[in-house]
Design an enzyme around this catalytic site. Structure first.
Site: not given
Ligand SMILES: *Cc1c(COP(=O)(O)O)cnc(C)c1O
Length: 404
Positions: A198, A201, A224
């Site tokens: 994931d 971030q 982000k």
């Molecule tokens: C923001 C975030 C998510 C979720 O992202 P979405 O755009 O809401 O789907 C998942 N994992 C991490 C580490 C995040 O910072």
């Protein structure tokens, strides 16, 4: 040369006032602000060539299709994926993770094991719990230490021939810890497990090379990294994307349809059912261009400065405790002051035009570990300044005085 003064001119929202005072936006780990360059691309799309893609022979449809597919190639190059069709455009990180989890429910059987980490966002916990409920697979968790780092020796003990999948975030959104994903991936591969990272971030601060990292899946959201909400990506190695069944049925994802049998389209369309977020995809490409025009190394170096500056100033405040003290962390600071509830601090800071996040940051297991209801989280992006941090510290001291 990096000039934060010039960069701030790209972000119209940074000029606005909240409660009569200039906005200080420190909630970047939740979503980043949008530069004019990306806003222009969105306006241009709806003003000049809004059309559905991949099906029309008319000019607008072809222009929109070209722009959308060019964005895919930009994303491919940015992440160094081997092929453009290894980039699936989704509605964001959460959608990407659910797509993979749903696909794996066809591949897992009872007593297979899935490993996640104690540092995960809820979007990287709940889909796997649902997957385990459906398949009878078992969910295991890599524990963390007081500094907010994963305990790698415990991870090694969890791995076995039963491990089919490992899911870890590249960087924790609640604490900012950068996880050793090369090491995690290599060890998972030694037992034949697939790895999903994931990167939601991580992408605002670093430029991940998916081939060098050798991960099987990598996911992130455009919002982000200065892009719009509602669009993101799933990178998957071609062999894995071929193994997974489609996620949603609908238009665009099929080769041939009859009531007897439907055959699926080739990658990436197999996973892109229905009309996608066309404008969002194109703007995602523009956001990547924008980030690269500054340079991810420049961004990381400047944000590190902000992190160190803010950390030192915060620690001068009596009773302030920072959660997550890894040597390897990005510009995210989670903290509490004495017994003051984070929500109260956040509310008072907003009155002073400072946007921070308060609560569990979609990472309740981390809060449980520290036995706290939540934290105040300030997260910095390259358009933030030391002057803003100074104002934040002064305002925070005021808020603390009012609440103690
Ligand atoms: C923001 C975030 C998510 C979720 O992202 P979405 O755009 O809401 O789907 C998942 N994992 C991490 C580490 C995040 O910072």
């Amino acid at each position: 040369m990096f000039s934060v003064k010039d960069i701030r001119k790209d972000f119209p929202v940074l000029n606005r006032k909240v409660n009569g005072k200039p906005l200080i936006y420190f909630d970047n780990a939740a979503t980043s602000q949008t530069p004019q360059q990306v806003i222009d691309v969105i306006v241009d799309y709806y003003s000049n060539y809004n059309a559905n893609i991949h099906r029309g022979v008319h000019s607008l449809s072809q222009e929109a299709t070209d722009a959308y597919e060019q964005a895919r190639v930009k994303i491919q190059k940015h992440f160094n994926a081997a092929k453009p069709y290894e980039i699936i455009l989704t509605s964001g990180t959460t959608h990407s993770i659910n797509l993979v989890a749903s696909g794996f429910s066809a591949l897992l059987k009872k007593d297979d094991e899935v490993i996640v980490s104690a540092l995960e966002h809820h979007s990287n916990i709940v889909p796997w719990q649902m997957l385990c409920e459906r398949t009878g697979a078992v969910l295991k968790v890599i524990p963390m230490n007081d500094d907010g780092e994963l305990i790698m020796s415990e991870y090694e003990k969890l791995l076995s021939v039963n491990t089919k999948l490992v899911f870890v975030n590249h960087i924790s959104n609640a604490l900012g810890t950068i996880n050793p994903i090369e090491d995690i991936t290599e060890k998972a591969h030694m037992v034949g497990a697939a790895v999903l990272i994931d990167g939601a971030q991580a992408c605002p601060h670093i430029k991940p090379d998916v081939q060098a990292l050798n991960v099987d899946f990598y996911v992130c959201s455009a919002h982000k990294i200065c892009g719009p909400t509602g669009v993101g990506m799933l990178y998957g190695k071609e062999e894995w994307l071929n193994k997974l069944p489609p996620y949603q049925g609908g238009g665009e994802m099929i080769a041939e349809v009859s009531f007897e049998k439907t055959t699926y389209a080739d990658l990436p369309h197999k996973f892109e059912a229905g009309t996608p977020n066309i404008c969002g995809g194109i703007a995602f490409g523009a956001a990547i261009d924008y980030m690269n025009s500054i340079g991810l190394e420049t961004i990381a170096a400047y944000e590190k400065e902000l992190l160190v500056y803010a950390t030192n100033k915060l620690l001068e405040i009596d009773g302030l405790k920072i959660y997550g003290n890894s040597e390897n962390k990005t510009s995210v600071i989670s903290f509490n002051v004495g017994n003051i509830h984070p929500y109260d601090l956040g509310t008072l800071l907003d009155k002073m035009a400072i946007a921070v996040r308060t609560g569990h940051h979609c990472a309740q297991p981390i809060m449980d570990y520290y036995k706290i209801p939540g934290t105040v989280r300030a997260s910095f992006m390259f358009y933030n300044t030391k002057e803003e941090i100074d104002t934040f510290i002064t305002s925070l001291k005021k808020a603390v005085m009012m609440l103690s």
